[in-house]
Design a protein around this motif. Sequence first.
Motif, PDB file in Angstrom:
ATOM      1  N   ASN A 162       0.682  -0.882   0.085  1.00  7.95           N
ATOM      2  CA  ASN A 162       0.289   0.004  -0.513  1.00  7.95           C
ATOM      3  C   ASN A 162       0.755   1.239  -0.445  1.00  7.95           C
ATOM      4  O   ASN A 162       2.311   1.597   0.183  1.00  7.95           O
ATOM      5  N   PRO A 163       0.275   2.270  -0.173  1.00  7.79           N
ATOM      6  CA  PRO A 163       1.486   3.573  -0.115  1.00  7.79           C
ATOM      7  C   PRO A 163       1.752   3.974   0.939  1.00  7.79           C
ATOM      8  O   PRO A 163       3.143   4.413   0.960  1.00  7.79           O
ATOM      9  N   SER A 164       1.919   2.800   2.410  1.00  7.35           N
ATOM     10  CA  SER A 164       2.821   2.938   3.489  1.00  7.35           C
ATOM     11  C   SER A 164       4.376   1.964   3.042  1.00  7.35           C
ATOM     12  O   SER A 164       5.020   2.908   3.130  1.00  7.35           O
ATOM     13  N   THR A 165       3.923   1.484   2.595  1.00  6.54           N
ATOM     14  CA  THR A 165       4.825   0.226   2.358  1.00  6.54           C
ATOM     15  C   THR A 165       6.240   0.197   0.889  1.00  6.54           C
ATOM     16  O   THR A 165       6.927  -0.335   0.899  1.00  6.54           O
ATOM     17  N   LEU A 166       5.027   1.133   0.209  1.00  5.73           N
ATOM     18  CA  LEU A 166       5.802   1.472  -0.917  1.00  5.73           C
ATOM     19  C   LEU A 166       5.969   2.587  -0.914  1.00  5.73           C
ATOM     20  O   LEU A 166       7.651   3.001  -1.759  1.00  5.73           O
ATOM     21  N   SER A 167       6.140   3.606   0.721  1.00  5.55           N
ATOM     22  CA  SER A 167       7.682   4.217   0.510  1.00  5.55           C
ATOM     23  C   SER A 167       8.380   3.870   1.612  1.00  5.55           C
ATOM     24  O   SER A 167       8.576   2.915   1.518  1.00  5.55           O
ATOM     25  N   ASP A 168       9.189   5.442   2.250  1.00  7.66           N
ATOM     26  CA  ASP A 168      10.071   4.986   3.137  1.00  7.66           C
ATOM     27  C   ASP A 168       9.763   4.477   4.631  1.00  7.66           C
ATOM     28  O   ASP A 168      10.363   4.612   5.606  1.00  7.66           O
ATOM     29  N   GLU A 169       8.215   4.358   4.347  1.00  9.18           N
ATOM     30  CA  GLU A 169       7.617   4.034   6.230  1.00  9.18           C
ATOM     31  C   GLU A 169       7.738   3.534   6.533  1.00  9.18           C
ATOM     32  O   GLU A 169       7.913   3.140   7.681  1.00  9.18           O
ATOM     33  N   ALA A 170       7.715   2.017   5.625  1.00 11.03           N
ATOM     34  CA  ALA A 170       7.693   1.209   6.343  1.00 11.03           C
ATOM     35  C   ALA A 170       7.400  -0.546   5.041  1.00 11.03           C
ATOM     36  O   ALA A 170       8.675   0.175   4.311  1.00 11.03           O
ATOM     37  N   GLN A 171       7.858  -1.522   6.066  1.00  8.82           N
ATOM     38  CA  GLN A 171       7.234  -2.616   4.952  1.00  8.82           C
ATOM     39  C   GLN A 171       6.380  -3.571   5.501  1.00  8.82           C
ATOM     40  O   GLN A 171       5.734  -3.391   6.328  1.00  8.82           O
ATOM     41  N   GLY A 172       6.409  -4.360   4.508  1.00  8.31           N
ATOM     42  CA  GLY A 172       5.235  -5.438   4.533  1.00  8.31           C
ATOM     43  C   GLY A 172       5.814  -6.472   5.414  1.00  8.31           C
ATOM     44  O   GLY A 172       7.190  -7.253   5.353  1.00  8.31           O
ATOM     45  N   SER A 173       4.878  -7.008   6.427  1.00  7.94           N
ATOM     46  CA  SER A 173       5.571  -8.148   7.318  1.00  7.94           C
ATOM     47  C   SER A 173       5.588  -9.962   6.768  1.00  7.94           C
ATOM     48  O   SER A 173       7.053 -10.038   6.569  1.00  7.94           O
ATOM     49  N   PHE A 174       4.368  -9.645   5.915  1.00  9.05           N
ATOM     50  CA  PHE A 174       4.177 -11.247   5.395  1.00  9.05           C
ATOM     51  C   PHE A 174       5.576 -12.203   4.596  1.00  9.05           C
ATOM     52  O   PHE A 174       5.973 -11.195   3.706  1.00  9.05           O
ATOM     53  N   GLN A 175       6.380 -12.594   5.036  1.00 11.70           N
ATOM     54  CA  GLN A 175       6.940 -13.358   4.658  1.00 11.70           C
ATOM     55  C   GLN A 175       7.106 -13.825   3.095  1.00 11.70           C
ATOM     56  O   GLN A 175       8.270 -13.861   2.718  1.00 11.70           O
ATOM     57  N   LYS A 176       5.776 -14.117   2.419  1.00 12.94           N
ATOM     58  CA  LYS A 176       5.806 -15.339   1.222  1.00 12.94           C
ATOM     59  C   LYS A 176       5.769 -14.057   0.313  1.00 12.94           C
ATOM     60  O   LYS A 176       5.590 -14.041  -0.920  1.00 12.94           O
TER      61      LYS A 176
END
Length: 616
Positions: A73-87
């Motif tokens: 989403n716009p957060s995980t695709l910015s420098d705010e965050a990453q996605g947790s789900f490993q797969k």
Amino acid sequence: MKSKIVNIVGGILVLLGITSCNSYLEKESFDIITPEQVWKDPKLINGVMVNLYDGLQLEDFNYWYRDSWRLMNPSTLSDEAQGSFQKDPMFDNANATYTYEDALFEQKFADRYKLIRNCNDFIAQAEKATSLSDADKSMLLAEARFLRAMHYFTLVKRYGGVPLIDAPQTYDPANLESLMLPRSKEVEIYDFIIKECQEAAAILPVTRDAAAKYRANRGTALALCSRAALYAGSIARYGKVELDGLVGIPSSEANRFFQASYDASSAIIGLKVYSLYNKKADNKTQNYYEIFIKGNGDNGEFIFQKQYNVAGGKGHDWDKRNAPFSYRAGGWGCGVAPTMEMVEEYEYTDGTQGTLKLTDASGKPLRFNNPYDLFAGKDPRLFATIYLPGSPCKGSIMEWRRGVIESDTKRYVATSQPDGGNKVEINGVVYSTSGKDGGADAGDASKTGFYQKKFWDETLTDMNMGKSETPWPVFRLGEIYLNLAEAAMELGKTADALDAVNIIRNRAGIAPLTAITMDKIRHERKVELAFEGHRFWDMKRWRIAHLDVQQGGLNGFSGSALYPWYDIRDGKYIFEKGTNTPKQKRIFLEKNYYGKINANDMNSNPKLVQNPGYTN
């Protein structure tokens, strides 16, 4: 709320029980109705207006690229965050790279222009409707023009210039070419949006009655003007013109757009209808957290919002998808994982830089009785926005631990997600190498040590999909002050910029600035509006996304972690920065400032020109 449905044949939309105002949607039931009947009944006309709202593309809790499990989403695709789900394809395989995709967050013309056509048809039909009073007609027309402007903003921020269609088109099978319009210049689309908003704002009421309080009003139209004009000014100042202006805006236009944004922001503040939420001024963390909680959308700060209603079948999944690991109640959860870089964006309350103090002057790790103590003195907004190791949560704490220290030469690191074991026996005592909410590079839990708290409902007991009712702020006053600050700075109005930023900092409970720069304004925007869908688009309009991470861009960014280690020798914690999280490093190319127009859209209209850097 009871969801009622109206079926309107002959090209009129189907009325859905959408998630705006409860009382606004309490419509009577009807049988099949013809278009002629619709325009003779103000109640049915308002029913069609409900459909127009339902078509808005709001980048809210349900807004994910591709499938929601991908956590893009716009957060995980910015420098705010990453996605947790490993797969997740983007976020696994740390030795690979992720190149931002051509169709990222695309809005197919075939889909968006159907909704623009509906607005155009509504405007044309409403203008002729004799069943409406002049006042009601004027109001509905202004409302429809605002909604149409929202659709065009959705398109222009993705593609630049697009075909500008502001009137119904007549379908003639013998002359299909008449329906095929070329792209207008990007500056023309922004000019259209701003003009529509300004003229709609002059007509729309300052406030609405209770039955229509979630519909657009004057502040809503001005807020879109404020945001769109700011985007246009930035693109003019920092971008480049290509394809003869189909993408990019001449630099000579920058100040004109910044002035329009400044004026719109000033007008909203001047309405004196909205105020920054400050009911818990003695507890700045709780005060900021409460802005975004369930049932608090009518907090005086939200200008335009999306409401949700579980009873009406219109809840959302945010809490289920983003719960810290031990709070997720049987799967999913963990979703958005803020990075250490984002945590360090939050300054200390005295205004000093937010870099976490992990070691003493000699480089020796500092030792803490509680991992939460590391963050003492930080900006209160941090504690309201992000779950940190040791953060209180629903009567317990969020517990994330990298591993256990036995001696200077012996450590045990977490190897699986929290329910996968992570036990070690030392001298007859069993220790958990992870916390109950994570610590390992494997599995679903956060890989950074953090979870998103903003919007997460700690009162929710039913942790199933579709059970969340936290409202989404499309526009709020906090953004407007920051829009004003940025536009003022671009125009050389430094005193206005400083005042606006300090109003935000004062509410937050952090020391005021004594001098202002553009970097400080952008920093304040990143912190105040974190995880509200702004940062990704801000990086694009400022044209910084293609820069290396050391220069503030996305190239080479994957996101760092904070590793708390529990030392059994004295029962204290030390911290290390984890720079090798199991996530791909990113590649953002200059062509990614504009999306690729869908091949089907290109094939259906030979007059379209593809954006630079792409082929069909």
